[in-house]
Design a protein around this motif. Structure first.
Motif, PDB file in Angstrom:
ATOM      1  N   ASN A  72     -15.968  56.927  -1.465  1.00 49.08           N
ATOM      2  CA  ASN A  72     -14.617  56.865  -0.891  1.00 49.08           C
ATOM      3  C   ASN A  72     -14.235  55.442  -0.503  1.00 49.08           C
ATOM      4  O   ASN A  72     -13.087  55.023  -0.711  1.00 49.08           O
ATOM      5  CB  ASN A  72     -14.532  57.769   0.343  1.00 49.08           C
ATOM      6  CG  ASN A  72     -14.596  59.243  -0.016  1.00 49.08           C
ATOM      7  OD1 ASN A  72     -14.264  59.637  -1.132  1.00 49.08           O
ATOM      8  ND2 ASN A  72     -15.052  60.067   0.907  1.00 49.08           N
ATOM      9  N   SER A 130       2.108  62.221   7.788  1.00 50.30           N
ATOM     10  CA  SER A 130       2.049  63.655   8.061  1.00 50.30           C
ATOM     11  C   SER A 130       3.246  64.380   7.458  1.00 50.30           C
ATOM     12  O   SER A 130       3.102  65.457   6.857  1.00 50.30           O
ATOM     13  CB  SER A 130       1.987  63.897   9.572  1.00 50.30           C
ATOM     14  OG  SER A 130       1.946  65.276   9.863  1.00 50.30           O
ATOM     15  N   TRP A 134       0.374  63.878   3.442  1.00 50.01           N
ATOM     16  CA  TRP A 134      -0.731  63.057   2.927  1.00 50.01           C
ATOM     17  C   TRP A 134      -1.923  62.996   3.873  1.00 50.01           C
ATOM     18  O   TRP A 134      -2.840  62.195   3.649  1.00 50.01           O
ATOM     19  CB  TRP A 134      -0.240  61.635   2.672  1.00 50.01           C
ATOM     20  CG  TRP A 134       0.675  61.535   1.495  1.00 50.01           C
ATOM     21  CD1 TRP A 134       0.929  62.492   0.558  1.00 50.01           C
ATOM     22  CD2 TRP A 134       1.471  60.393   1.124  1.00 50.01           C
ATOM     23  NE1 TRP A 134       1.831  62.037  -0.373  1.00 50.01           N
ATOM     24  CE2 TRP A 134       2.178  60.751  -0.051  1.00 50.01           C
ATOM     25  CE3 TRP A 134       1.656  59.128   1.670  1.00 50.01           C
ATOM     26  CZ2 TRP A 134       3.056  59.877  -0.677  1.00 50.01           C
ATOM     27  CZ3 TRP A 134       2.521  58.254   1.049  1.00 50.01           C
ATOM     28  CH2 TRP A 134       3.213  58.622  -0.124  1.00 50.01           C
ATOM     29  N   ASP A 136      -5.452  63.702   5.208  1.00 46.60           N
ATOM     30  CA  ASP A 136      -6.694  64.074   4.532  1.00 46.60           C
ATOM     31  C   ASP A 136      -6.535  63.985   3.016  1.00 46.60           C
ATOM     32  O   ASP A 136      -6.881  64.912   2.269  1.00 46.60           O
ATOM     33  CB  ASP A 136      -7.134  65.477   4.940  1.00 46.60           C
ATOM     34  CG  ASP A 136      -8.639  65.662   4.819  1.00 46.60           C
ATOM     35  OD1 ASP A 136      -9.379  64.685   4.998  1.00 46.60           O
ATOM     36  OD2 ASP A 136      -9.087  66.794   4.534  1.00 46.60           O
ATOM     37  N   SER A 137      -6.009  62.847   2.557  1.00 43.96           N
ATOM     38  CA  SER A 137      -5.836  62.619   1.122  1.00 43.96           C
ATOM     39  C   SER A 137      -5.980  61.132   0.828  1.00 43.96           C
ATOM     40  O   SER A 137      -5.862  60.285   1.724  1.00 43.96           O
ATOM     41  CB  SER A 137      -4.465  63.109   0.647  1.00 43.96           C
ATOM     42  OG  SER A 137      -3.437  62.299   1.197  1.00 43.96           O
ATOM     43  N   TYR A 138      -6.235  60.816  -0.436  1.00 42.34           N
ATOM     44  CA  TYR A 138      -6.335  59.412  -0.836  1.00 42.34           C
ATOM     45  C   TYR A 138      -4.996  58.698  -0.682  1.00 42.34           C
ATOM     46  O   TYR A 138      -4.954  57.504  -0.414  1.00 42.34           O
ATOM     47  CB  TYR A 138      -6.821  59.299  -2.278  1.00 42.34           C
ATOM     48  CG  TYR A 138      -8.296  59.562  -2.442  1.00 42.34           C
ATOM     49  CD1 TYR A 138      -9.241  58.774  -1.793  1.00 42.34           C
ATOM     50  CD2 TYR A 138      -8.750  60.605  -3.248  1.00 42.34           C
ATOM     51  CE1 TYR A 138     -10.601  59.010  -1.938  1.00 42.34           C
ATOM     52  CE2 TYR A 138     -10.112  60.850  -3.401  1.00 42.34           C
ATOM     53  CZ  TYR A 138     -11.026  60.051  -2.746  1.00 42.34           C
ATOM     54  OH  TYR A 138     -12.373  60.284  -2.892  1.00 42.34           O
ATOM     55  N   GLU A 139      -3.899  59.436  -0.870  1.00 42.38           N
ATOM     56  CA  GLU A 139      -2.579  58.813  -0.700  1.00 42.38           C
ATOM     57  C   GLU A 139      -2.410  58.279   0.724  1.00 42.38           C
ATOM     58  O   GLU A 139      -1.904  57.171   0.928  1.00 42.38           O
ATOM     59  CB  GLU A 139      -1.471  59.816  -1.008  1.00 42.38           C
ATOM     60  CG  GLU A 139      -1.350  60.204  -2.465  1.00 42.38           C
ATOM     61  CD  GLU A 139      -2.217  61.416  -2.797  1.00 42.38           C
ATOM     62  OE1 GLU A 139      -3.156  61.707  -2.012  1.00 42.38           O
ATOM     63  OE2 GLU A 139      -1.972  62.046  -3.835  1.00 42.38           O
ATOM     64  N   GLY A 140      -2.827  59.078   1.703  1.00 42.67           N
ATOM     65  CA  GLY A 140      -2.704  58.644   3.093  1.00 42.67           C
ATOM     66  C   GLY A 140      -3.608  57.477   3.430  1.00 42.67           C
ATOM     67  O   GLY A 140      -3.276  56.652   4.293  1.00 42.67           O
ATOM     68  N   THR A 215      -8.075  61.315   8.253  1.00 38.42           N
ATOM     69  CA  THR A 215      -8.956  62.225   7.506  1.00 38.42           C
ATOM     70  C   THR A 215      -9.552  63.263   8.457  1.00 38.42           C
ATOM     71  O   THR A 215      -9.839  62.968   9.621  1.00 38.42           O
ATOM     72  CB  THR A 215     -10.088  61.463   6.812  1.00 38.42           C
ATOM     73  OG1 THR A 215     -10.849  60.720   7.797  1.00 38.42           O
ATOM     74  CG2 THR A 215      -9.543  60.488   5.785  1.00 38.42           C
ATOM     75  N   SER A 217     -11.892  65.775   6.891  1.00 38.43           N
ATOM     76  CA  SER A 217     -13.092  66.302   6.252  1.00 38.43           C
ATOM     77  C   SER A 217     -14.038  65.177   5.859  1.00 38.43           C
ATOM     78  O   SER A 217     -13.617  64.032   5.634  1.00 38.43           O
ATOM     79  CB  SER A 217     -12.718  67.107   4.997  1.00 38.43           C
ATOM     80  OG  SER A 217     -12.051  66.282   4.055  1.00 38.43           O
ATOM     81  N   GLU A 219     -15.487  64.895   3.112  1.00 42.01           N
ATOM     82  CA  GLU A 219     -15.314  64.549   1.699  1.00 42.01           C
ATOM     83  C   GLU A 219     -14.421  63.336   1.482  1.00 42.01           C
ATOM     84  O   GLU A 219     -14.460  62.721   0.415  1.00 42.01           O
ATOM     85  CB  GLU A 219     -14.732  65.746   0.928  1.00 42.01           C
ATOM     86  CG  GLU A 219     -15.688  66.902   0.722  1.00 42.01           C
ATOM     87  CD  GLU A 219     -15.940  67.690   1.994  1.00 42.01           C
ATOM     88  OE1 GLU A 219     -15.108  67.560   2.945  1.00 42.01           O
ATOM     89  OE2 GLU A 219     -16.953  68.416   2.067  1.00 42.01           O
ATOM     90  N   LEU A 220     -13.615  62.959   2.484  1.00 46.15           N
ATOM     91  CA  LEU A 220     -12.688  61.840   2.321  1.00 46.15           C
ATOM     92  C   LEU A 220     -12.947  60.709   3.310  1.00 46.15           C
ATOM     93  O   LEU A 220     -12.199  59.738   3.336  1.00 46.15           O
ATOM     94  CB  LEU A 220     -11.239  62.323   2.472  1.00 46.15           C
ATOM     95  CG  LEU A 220     -10.679  63.090   1.269  1.00 46.15           C
ATOM     96  CD1 LEU A 220      -9.381  63.755   1.614  1.00 46.15           C
ATOM     97  CD2 LEU A 220     -10.498  62.154   0.082  1.00 46.15           C
TER      98      LEU A 220
END
Length: 274
Positions: A72, A130, A134, A136-140, A215, A217, A219-220
């Motif tokens: 990440n 929010s 976005w 919890d995402s790569y965009e955010g 984030t 989780s 995973e990110l």
């Protein structure tokens, strides 16, 4: 002559003391990462471990999914760096070579935003991200940080050092502004672009607060956020935390030592001092 030698000697002594003070935290971090738990908080402090605990590094890597965090961090660092380079190149060229109404006012307003503490922008940025969905995402993690006023200012100053005659000659040959930018200005600005990229890589790699709040989780999450795995209700495992911190910092240290000559060249040619 003697007075000059004494002055230089004083400067070297002060610089050496400053270098030692700067290196002490790194020495302590590496030393702690190799200590046994009973030596970490010992008083007086133990600088050299009685036994080198190299297994601390393997234990630290197994304490959390650092492979995921490492992936990440690479993705976020690469994407934000590419994005900032693109926005910086286009904006710096516009502010240095293209005449448009209100250019000075717009640039002054943008420079004024540098006086706003970054912490004050966290809440507006979080609300915006929010609302866009976005969290919890790569965009955010990436999009809010693909532009930097400081980088634009740095490259704009560098572009000003390129003779205007090159632009006139290119236009006589039928070269458009876009081609002149990518085939003439960008190659000439290589030291400044490397400086901007290096500063962005270090900043993105070490970013903690924004990835922490955007984030949810594992995973990110990125490496700096992953270091919080060593802080539990039972206490902090300092030897494992320092081992993980060493692994996180080492790539950036190696990168900086390899590329530092470009940083010096880029800042010097841009006209920034101090």
């Amino acid at each position: 002559m003697r007075k000059e030698a004494l002055s230089k000697g004083t400067i070297y002594v002060l610089l050496s003391l400053g270098a030692i003070l700067m290196l002490l935290p790194f020495v302590w971090m590496i030393s702690t990462s190799l200590k046994a738990p009973n030596e970490v908080m010992a008083m007086p402090p133990v600088w050299i471990p009685s036994e080198w605990q190299f297994e601390n590094y393997s234990s630290a890597s197994e304490a959390a999914p650092f492979g995921t965090y490492f992936f990440n961090s690479i993705i976020v660092t690469v994407l934000t760096t590419i994005g900032e380079l693109l926005t910086t190149i286009l904006a710096a060229y516009a502010f240095s070579r293209i005449n448009f109404h209100g250019k000075g006012v717009v640039f002054a307003v943008l420079l004024g935003t540098m006086m706003v503490p970054g912490e004050m922008l966290l809440i507006p940025n979080f609300v915006t991200v929010s609302n866009l969905g976005w969290i919890d995402s790569y965009e955010g993690l990436v999009i809010p940080w693909i532009a930097s006023i400081f980088s634009i200012f740095l490259l704009r100053q560098y572009f000003f050092s390129v003779p205007q005659e090159l632009s006139y000659a290119a236009k006589v040959d039928g070269c458009s502004d876009f081609k002149f930018l990518w085939y003439v200005m960008v190659p000439l600005a290589k030291p400044a672009l490397i400086t901007i990229a290096l500063l962005k890589i270090i900043g993105s790699w070490n970013a903690f607060l924004w990835p922490l709040i955007v984030t949810n989780s594992q995973e990110l999450r990125t490496l700096p956020v992953g270091l919080s795995a060593f802080t539990t209700e039972a206490g902090i495992k300092y030897e494992l935390l320092m081992a993980a911190s060493t692994m996180v910092i080492l790539p950036m240290l190696l990168l900086f030592f390899v590329m530092q000559k470009y940083v010096i060249s880029g800042v010097a040619r841009s006209g920034l001092k101090g």
